[in-house]
Write a protein that holds these residues in place. Structure first.
Motif, PDB file in Angstrom:
ATOM      1  N   ALA A 130       0.951  -1.608   0.454  1.00  0.00           N
ATOM      2  CA  ALA A 130       0.107   0.031   0.049  1.00  0.00           C
ATOM      3  C   ALA A 130       1.645   1.278  -0.416  1.00  0.00           C
ATOM      4  N   ALA A 131       1.883   0.961   0.844  1.00  0.00           N
ATOM      5  CA  ALA A 131       3.098   2.429   0.701  1.00  0.00           C
ATOM      6  C   ALA A 131       3.224   2.699  -0.554  1.00  0.00           C
ATOM      7  N   GLN A 132       3.809   2.299  -1.364  1.00  0.00           N
ATOM      8  CA  GLN A 132       4.849   2.263  -2.502  1.00  0.00           C
ATOM      9  C   GLN A 132       3.536   2.255  -3.782  1.00  0.00           C
ATOM     10  N   ASP A 133       2.154   1.554  -4.106  1.00  0.00           N
ATOM     11  CA  ASP A 133       1.192   1.354  -4.306  1.00  0.00           C
ATOM     12  C   ASP A 133       2.188   0.399  -5.618  1.00  0.00           C
ATOM     13  N   LYS A 134       3.003  -0.372  -5.251  1.00  0.00           N
ATOM     14  CA  LYS A 134       3.221  -1.227  -6.804  1.00  0.00           C
ATOM     15  C   LYS A 134       3.447  -2.799  -6.036  1.00  0.00           C
ATOM     16  N   SER A 135       2.749  -3.352  -7.433  1.00  0.00           N
ATOM     17  CA  SER A 135       2.568  -4.429  -7.242  1.00  0.00           C
ATOM     18  C   SER A 135       2.886  -5.663  -7.362  1.00  0.00           C
ATOM     19  N   PHE A 136       3.374  -6.867  -7.312  1.00  0.00           N
ATOM     20  CA  PHE A 136       4.276  -7.729  -7.538  1.00  0.00           C
ATOM     21  C   PHE A 136       3.137  -9.475  -7.498  1.00  0.00           C
ATOM     22  N   PHE A 137       3.813 -10.245  -7.577  1.00  0.00           N
ATOM     23  CA  PHE A 137       3.159 -11.268  -7.505  1.00  0.00           C
ATOM     24  C   PHE A 137       3.985 -12.653  -6.712  1.00  0.00           C
ATOM     25  N   PHE A 138       4.142 -14.027  -6.858  1.00  0.00           N
ATOM     26  CA  PHE A 138       4.996 -14.754  -6.296  1.00  0.00           C
ATOM     27  C   PHE A 138       4.557 -15.919  -8.079  1.00  0.00           C
ATOM     28  N   VAL A 139       5.236 -16.511  -8.581  1.00  0.00           N
ATOM     29  CA  VAL A 139       5.435 -17.514  -9.843  1.00  0.00           C
ATOM     30  C   VAL A 139       6.556 -19.033  -8.951  1.00  0.00           C
ATOM     31  N   LYS A 140       5.961 -20.478  -9.110  1.00  0.00           N
ATOM     32  CA  LYS A 140       6.436 -20.800  -8.618  1.00  0.00           C
ATOM     33  C   LYS A 140       7.688 -21.496 -10.177  1.00  0.00           C
ATOM     34  N   GLY A 141       8.948 -21.906  -9.965  1.00  0.00           N
ATOM     35  CA  GLY A 141       9.440 -22.077 -11.062  1.00  0.00           C
ATOM     36  C   GLY A 141      10.343 -22.553 -10.304  1.00  0.00           C
ATOM     37  N   ASN A 142      11.006 -24.057 -11.550  1.00  0.00           N
ATOM     38  CA  ASN A 142      12.510 -24.448 -10.352  1.00  0.00           C
ATOM     39  C   ASN A 142      12.891 -24.315  -9.177  1.00  0.00           C
ATOM     40  N   LYS A 143      11.168 -25.197  -8.094  1.00  0.00           N
ATOM     41  CA  LYS A 143      11.137 -25.345  -7.010  1.00  0.00           C
ATOM     42  C   LYS A 143      11.501 -24.104  -5.830  1.00  0.00           C
ATOM     43  N   GLN A 144      11.220 -22.913  -6.602  1.00  0.00           N
ATOM     44  CA  GLN A 144      10.785 -21.452  -5.877  1.00  0.00           C
ATOM     45  C   GLN A 144      10.097 -20.777  -6.521  1.00  0.00           C
ATOM     46  N   LEU A 145       9.411 -19.643  -5.472  1.00  0.00           N
ATOM     47  CA  LEU A 145       8.936 -19.174  -5.617  1.00  0.00           C
ATOM     48  C   LEU A 145       9.786 -17.453  -5.704  1.00  0.00           C
ATOM     49  N   HIS A 146       9.822 -17.103  -6.993  1.00  0.00           N
ATOM     50  CA  HIS A 146       9.812 -16.128  -7.606  1.00  0.00           C
ATOM     51  C   HIS A 146       9.188 -14.648  -7.709  1.00  0.00           C
ATOM     52  N   LYS A 147       9.562 -13.790  -7.168  1.00  0.00           N
ATOM     53  CA  LYS A 147       8.282 -12.928  -6.734  1.00  0.00           C
ATOM     54  C   LYS A 147       8.735 -11.730  -8.193  1.00  0.00           C
ATOM     55  N   ILE A 148       7.736 -11.181  -8.544  1.00  0.00           N
ATOM     56  CA  ILE A 148       7.723 -10.150  -9.951  1.00  0.00           C
ATOM     57  C   ILE A 148       7.036  -9.341  -9.693  1.00  0.00           C
ATOM     58  N   TYR A 149       7.646  -8.349  -9.802  1.00  0.00           N
ATOM     59  CA  TYR A 149       6.886  -6.767  -9.914  1.00  0.00           C
ATOM     60  C   TYR A 149       6.520  -6.838 -11.478  1.00  0.00           C
ATOM     61  N   MET A 150       5.170  -6.138 -11.429  1.00  0.00           N
ATOM     62  CA  MET A 150       4.090  -6.032 -12.643  1.00  0.00           C
ATOM     63  C   MET A 150       4.799  -4.695 -13.072  1.00  0.00           C
ATOM     64  N   ASP A 151       5.438  -4.537 -12.520  1.00  0.00           N
ATOM     65  CA  ASP A 151       6.081  -2.812 -13.693  1.00  0.00           C
ATOM     66  C   ASP A 151       7.633  -3.515 -14.077  1.00  0.00           C
ATOM     67  N   GLU A 152       7.756  -4.078 -13.754  1.00  0.00           N
ATOM     68  CA  GLU A 152       9.019  -4.963 -13.941  1.00  0.00           C
ATOM     69  C   GLU A 152       8.757  -5.780 -15.405  1.00  0.00           C
ATOM     70  N   ILE A 153       7.621  -6.155 -16.101  1.00  0.00           N
ATOM     71  CA  ILE A 153       7.043  -7.306 -16.665  1.00  0.00           C
ATOM     72  C   ILE A 153       7.147  -6.597 -17.880  1.00  0.00           C
ATOM     73  N   THR A 154       7.871  -7.180 -19.009  1.00  0.00           N
ATOM     74  CA  THR A 154       8.078  -6.915 -20.454  1.00  0.00           C
ATOM     75  C   THR A 154       7.505  -7.579 -20.823  1.00  0.00           C
TER      76      THR A 154
END
Length: 246
Positions: A130-154
C-alpha cells in the motif's frame, strides 16, 4: 457472494450468448435481461446491480446516453459490434469494451476485472504494498517462488505447458501455468494480449505495425483475432488513430 449482472442488449441472440457465458461463471448471476436502454434506466433507478453488460446501438436511447443519464453507475462492460465508440465509452469509466464477436475467454477476463480481489492458487500469490502502490506476485518455478513486480514485466510468452516471463533486466522466469490464468489478474489498462501466445506490457511497446509490435528489441506477432482489440487499446492510450489496421 455473487456479482449481480444486468444484460441490456436488443439482439436476442446476443442476450442468449451473454446469459450462457454468465451461467459458466460461478461467482456471477443474471439479475435481469432487457432489450432497451430506457427499460434499463427505469430498472436501475430502483434496483442495484454490480455489473452492467451494455450494448451501444439501441433504438430510442443508446448505451452511451444511458451511461450519461445514470446518476450512479454500476461497473460497466460494453458489448458492441462497433469499435468507433471505444474512446467515448472509456471516457465514461467503463471497465472493458468487448468487440463482437468475443470469445468466452475474453468475456471471462472482463468479468474478472469487476472483482475487487482475485482468487489465489498455490502457483500464484498476488499482493500489493500500500505504501508504494507497487504490485507484485510470486510464481513457482524450478522448486522456488520468484517475486515478480508487475511494472518490471516486458512480456509473457506461452510455450506449450510453460510460461516465460521476460523482465526489464532481460531476466527470464519459467513457470507451469496458462496464459489465460495470468491474463485475468494483470491490470487491463497496462497489459494487453496480442496473440494466443503473448501478453505484453503497454508501456514497453516501442513500435506497432500491422501485424507485429517491437518490444525489448524483439518483434512479436499480433494475432489475426486480436488485431482489432490491439488497435482499440492503443487508440485509447494515445487518443490517435494509428496504422495497425490496413
Amino acid at each position: 457472494m455473487k456479482l449481480k449482472c444486468l444484460i441490456v442488449e436488443d439482439e436476442p441472440i446476443a442476450q442468449d450468448i451473454l446469459k450462457s457465458y454468465l451461467d459458466k461463471i460461478d461467482f456471477a448471476e443474471v439479475a435481469a435481461q432487457m432489450n432497451n436502454a430506457i427499460e434499463a434506466f427505469n430498472f436501475l433507478k430502483i434496483n442495484s446491480v454490480d455489473l452492467l453488460f451494455l450494448d451501444i446501438k439501441m433504438p430510442q436511447m443508446t448505451g452511451i446516453e444511458l451511461l450519461k443519464a445514470l446518476p450512479h453507475k454500476p461497473k460497466v462492460v460494453i458489448t458492441s459490434a462497433y469499435r468507433d465508440y471505444a474512446i467515448d465509452a472509456f471516457d465514461l469509466d467503463v471497465i472493458d469494451y468487448l468487440l463482437k464477436p468475443y470469445s468466452f475467454e475474453r468475456f471471462r477476463k472482463a468479468v474478472n476485472k469487476a472483482l475487487h480481489d482475485a482468487p489465489l492458487t498455490d502457483n500464484s500469490i498476488i499482493s500489493k504494498t500500500a505504501a508504494q502502490d507497487k504490485s507484485f506476485f510470486f510464481v513457482k518455478g524450478n522448486k522456488q517462488l520468484h517475486k515478480i513486480y508487475m511494472d518490471e514485466i516486458t512480456f509473457i510468452e506461452s510455450q506449450r505447458d510453460y510460461l516465460k516471463f521476460t523482465l526489464v533486466d532481460n531476466q527470464e522466469i519459467m513457470t507451469r501455468q496458462t496464459l489465460g490464468y495470468y491474463e485475468q489478474f494483470l491490470p487491463a489498462e497496462k497489459f494487453i494480449r496480442i496473440h494466443r501466445s503473448f501478453i505484453v506490457a503497454a508501456d514497453k511497446i516501442k513500435t506497432a505495425e500491422a501485424n507485429r509490435i517491437l518490444i525489448a528489441n524483439r518483434y512479436l506477432p499480433v494475432g489475426r483475432n486480436y488485431k482489432l482489440y490491439v488497435l482499440e487499446f492503443l487508440k485509447t492510450l494515445s487518443g490517435q488513430v494509428n496504422s495497425l489496421q490496413k
